[in-house]
Design an enzyme around this catalytic site. Sequence first.
Site, PDB file in Angstrom:
ATOM      1  CB  SER A  41     -23.159  18.746  -9.408  1.00  0.00           C
ATOM      2  OG  SER A  41     -22.194  17.718  -9.333  1.00  0.00           O
ATOM      3  CE  LYS A  79     -21.135  17.577  -5.526  1.00  0.00           C
ATOM      4  NZ  LYS A  79     -22.051  17.786  -6.596  1.00  0.00           N
TER       5      LYS A  79
END
Length: 183
Positions: A41, A79
């Site tokens: 990701s 993230k």
Amino acid sequence: MEKQNTKSEMLSYLKIIVVTAIVVLGCKQFLFAPIKVQGASMFPTYHNQDIIIMSKVSKINRFDQIIFQSPVEDRYYIKRVIGLPGDSVEMKDDILYVNGQAYPEDYVNRQTDNPNQLRITEDFTLEQLTNETKVPEGMYFVLGDNRLKSADSRAYGLISEDAILGESKVVLYPFSHFHIGTK
């Protein structure tokens, strides 16, 4: 006399080992910790299985990469912080707008296997995703760098400040990916 010197020397070594262990464990508990990246990701910034060092004492700023407890499963995520408390966030025509200002996103993976893929990130506003016009105090809006393969605030909402473990500071391993600071 020889026996006394040996015993004293052993005691000195033991003291050094104990003090070193306390310092190392203290640093790991309160200052820094290693984390293994799981998944794709955050590609190309991080690769699956990269070992990073996170700082547990950093002030969180926009575009920092943070490690936090996932709100949907029992594991940690990494993230990129896009929205800070008080920010409005919008994506329009693959351009990120924070508080109405456009930001280039050179870190985003724009490669795709689908030649018909027009956008890497779908259009959205913070309000569409969270029913909030601005990121509330104590919360953060995060996105993965590999937008087509990232579960992030678009899927599970805002991240609580209490869920944040720290900020990525160093990619340690593999050595071919080594770098200090953010990309």
